[in-house]
Design an enzyme around this catalytic site. Sequence first.
Site, PDB file in Angstrom:
ATOM      1  N   THR B 161      -6.099 -11.760  -6.469  1.00 33.55           N
ATOM      2  CA  THR B 161      -6.269 -10.850  -5.334  1.00 33.55           C
ATOM      3  C   THR B 161      -7.668 -10.243  -5.454  1.00 33.55           C
ATOM      4  O   THR B 161      -8.629 -10.841  -5.000  1.00 33.55           O
ATOM      5  CB  THR B 161      -5.156  -9.780  -5.285  1.00 33.55           C
ATOM      6  OG1 THR B 161      -5.021  -9.180  -6.565  1.00 33.55           O
ATOM      7  CG2 THR B 161      -3.831 -10.400  -4.870  1.00 33.55           C
ATOM      8  N   LYS B 188      -3.291 -13.397 -13.398  1.00 31.49           N
ATOM      9  CA  LYS B 188      -4.058 -12.528 -12.508  1.00 31.49           C
ATOM     10  C   LYS B 188      -3.739 -11.092 -12.849  1.00 31.49           C
ATOM     11  O   LYS B 188      -2.665 -10.787 -13.381  1.00 31.49           O
ATOM     12  CB  LYS B 188      -3.746 -12.798 -11.046  1.00 31.49           C
ATOM     13  CG  LYS B 188      -2.430 -12.191 -10.592  1.00 31.49           C
ATOM     14  CD  LYS B 188      -2.344 -12.023  -9.086  1.00 31.49           C
ATOM     15  CE  LYS B 188      -3.280 -10.981  -8.557  1.00 31.49           C
ATOM     16  NZ  LYS B 188      -2.859  -9.596  -8.815  1.00 31.49           N
ATOM     17  N   THR B 199      -0.455  -6.128  -9.326  1.00 24.92           N
ATOM     18  CA  THR B 199       0.534  -7.126  -9.704  1.00 24.92           C
ATOM     19  C   THR B 199      -0.047  -7.966 -10.816  1.00 24.92           C
ATOM     20  O   THR B 199      -1.172  -8.429 -10.737  1.00 24.92           O
ATOM     21  CB  THR B 199       0.912  -8.030  -8.529  1.00 24.92           C
ATOM     22  OG1 THR B 199       1.682  -7.276  -7.621  1.00 24.92           O
ATOM     23  CG2 THR B 199       1.745  -9.211  -9.005  1.00 24.92           C
ATOM     24  N   ASN B 429      -9.673   2.162  -4.429  1.00 27.98           N
ATOM     25  CA  ASN B 429      -8.322   2.568  -4.074  1.00 27.98           C
ATOM     26  C   ASN B 429      -8.238   3.643  -3.000  1.00 27.98           C
ATOM     27  O   ASN B 429      -7.164   3.892  -2.470  1.00 27.98           O
ATOM     28  CB  ASN B 429      -7.570   3.012  -5.329  1.00 27.98           C
ATOM     29  CG  ASN B 429      -7.218   1.817  -6.184  1.00 27.98           C
ATOM     30  OD1 ASN B 429      -6.514   0.932  -5.736  1.00 27.98           O
ATOM     31  ND2 ASN B 429      -7.767   1.769  -7.389  1.00 27.98           N
ATOM     32  N   THR B 434      -4.252   1.051   4.627  1.00 24.04           N
ATOM     33  CA  THR B 434      -3.041   0.273   4.848  1.00 24.04           C
ATOM     34  C   THR B 434      -3.030  -0.294   6.263  1.00 24.04           C
ATOM     35  O   THR B 434      -3.297   0.439   7.200  1.00 24.04           O
ATOM     36  CB  THR B 434      -1.804   1.166   4.652  1.00 24.04           C
ATOM     37  OG1 THR B 434      -1.912   1.774   3.375  1.00 24.04           O
ATOM     38  CG2 THR B 434      -0.536   0.346   4.716  1.00 24.04           C
TER      39      THR B 434
END
Lengths: 434, 434
Positions: B161, B188, B199, B429, B434
């Site tokens: 990602t 990853k 993740t 971040n 979103t």
Amino acid sequence: MTVSGDYQSEMRVLDAELGVVAPKGFRASGAHCGVKRKRNDIALIVCDVDAAVAGVFTQNVVRAHCVLLNEQRVASGAARAIVANSGNANACNGPGGYDDAVAMTRAAASHLGIAPDLVLGASTGVIGVRMPMDKIEAGIAAVCAQLHASDAKDVAEGIMTTDTYSKMFAVEFDLAGGKVGRIGAIAKGSGMIAPNMATMLGFVTTDVAIDPAVLKAMLARCVWHTFNSISVDGDTSTNDMVIVLASGLAGNETIAGLETKDANTFETALYNVCLRLAKEIARDGEGATKLVEVRVSGVAPPKQLLDAYAANNLALTPEQRMGFARGVGKTVANSPLVKTALFGNDPNWGRILAAVGRSGVQFDPETVEIRLAGHTLYERGKPTPFNGYVVSDAMNRKEVVIEIDLRQDGGESATVWTCDFSYDYVKINAEYHT
Amino acid sequence: MTVSGDYQSEMRVLDAELGVVAPKGFRASGAHCGVKRKRNDIALIVCDVDAAVAGVFTQNVVRAHCVLLNEQRVASGAARAIVANSGNANACNGPGGYDDAVAMTRAAASHLGIAPDLVLGASTGVIGVRMPMDKIEAGIAAVCAQLHASDAKDVAEGIMTTDTYSKMFAVEFDLAGGKVGRIGAIAKGSGMIAPNMATMLGFVTTDVAIDPAVLKAMLARCVWHTFNSISVDGDTSTNDMVIVLASGLAGNETIAGLETKDANTFETALYNVCLRLAKEIARDGEGATKLVEVRVSGVAPPKQLLDAYAANNLALTPEQRMGFARGVGKTVANSPLVKTALFGNDPNWGRILAAVGRSGVQFDPETVEIRLAGHTLYERGKPTPFNGYVVSDAMNRKEVVIEIDLRQDGGESATVWTCDFSYDYVKINAEYHT
């Protein structure tokens, strides 16, 4: 005592700058003695009579010398004064550091003509550096010579480190027999640049007559719901403390239990004073651009735990029952991903949900509801359709509320306060050099 | 298996880009199918025979559909393929999301001519958005058509990602009877900008013949000491997983227990492969400027706990014994105050000590020793004199070691890896919407 959110009570708010000298029997002063470059760095709060005292102290295993000293002294239930300095935390300084903490209280006692055992000490600032005792003792002489009952601004400034403003509050309320009680308070928050770590100090005074054991129980309860329910970054300090002194000069019949009307009035006022200052500390967290309130509801204690307690004829305390909800709130409040999203006004419910998921509480993801700045973003195991621009705009305020409901039977609620995580947090904490 | 720090073993490092196709019996491919704008977003790893399989999955209560599916499927002990996509995590999408996870594995199974139950799925990316199944299924057709055993770079890229580089590793080692075993792996890390949360995916292949139950036990042990001992920011994901597939084509006598020489050789190699990738993930944490290794020693399990276990004729596992040391390490590794100080090259032992103090472990502050970048900064309850410029210079490296020794009798050691906390972490971040 009801403790969910701000409590409506009969208390009247006084001029905040009265702070700790609002109640009868208290004088105070603050001064600059040269530990810090310019700002006030020494503070004194004195009660004219022996006051009932209670204190709560840091849960960090590493505790400053003044914390160790005060823990012994508050055990007697009586105190007369608090002497505090900023600029040096007097922590991790070996036996000599403890001697300095004792010497500081002895110097104040000597000038005030009272027993040293009745004086408490508090320090905040750089750790691992011995106190400049010549400056401190000259400072103590100065603050003892200029005690006043006018306002507490110089005192509040004397305990600040990197707080951007001083934190004071004062209220009064009616007691039985036509008496009026007052509570005043000052606090400092999470300025960590010079001290190396956050130190939270809260000093509360009152003229209510109250038994020290009752005062201790009330303080513990109030602190659980307020000062212990805020978090700037999850780090605790070696020096954290909240102390309350009660002069008893309000003339009320001494509060000797937790359940009388006066007890309830006083504890509610104490809770509100602590809540006000705790929220100010969260709001003034390093680099913060907003105050964030995390309201968690519907969190039941684990069934195994309830069963184990029941099998032994024990019951969880209200705080133990609410602790699971507060744990969820603290995990969310401390998540760097959630805090940076709040800084960026990003309605990122995924980060909130993921933090809830790692908080240690078991739950069914299908029943969780997440609301942010008044908008429902997630329910029944799925995101709800929402307009990101509208929610982002609603987040772009000085105060933002996150609501998380796990909808469990017998669930409890708890609220946690924090702030967002900005470039300035990194700047303040990375650019300082030890 | 010895697991303190990097382990010297007889293994030989192979060309890293072989990755998961280094062992016999594996082919793989990666492609771009349009979930992400440009980079590879679909990946496939296939074993030519039924492989022994073991997996470990996120401990988050909120778990992605692919995690729920894989947990069922690895229980059989056998698998043939892993199909993975990036750009969409397929998490929190309700029953339709689970159907999509199943459909993804069924599509791969159909093209490969194998049973769907033998295919595992993995997704990473944005959560709460349904998968574009048309693109995904076209992508699966493409990767099934272009399987190769040449290198695994396109596969590693397919699961990235916001990783800044792909993470691959491959080794070989000698087994009994003149056989040679190989392990390959890709991973990853914590790119959270699009997916909303970190993740961690790790896929490991080997041609060693091994019983699935033994493989499972070894994987659990290795992951505890490696992938579960890293932390970028304390946040865990709904999609984290590590899966190992063993083709058995190396020709060795099947490893059926934990204690043989071959078992030890294989587990040591597996540990080293996992460690290498775990450290790369920490090094490539969002905004990171350095890899930080926190070595904690001298932490004994609480006496009460040992007594309670002994009273019931139970013993703590090695991981349970070491868990207390690792807990100290994780508290330090996750402290925003420590991480910002590391970014600023500030030898701030006070923040480290305060984090140790709130880690939940009881200890005597007088016996703690703290070393940073090779310099002792704190011992016997006091800071040691040190030159801040010299230590700061020693911290200004790509890798920094923090050593914390609590010096308790019967103390255990554990190591945790993390990265520092920079402006770029906040930028990455906070600026994503979103």
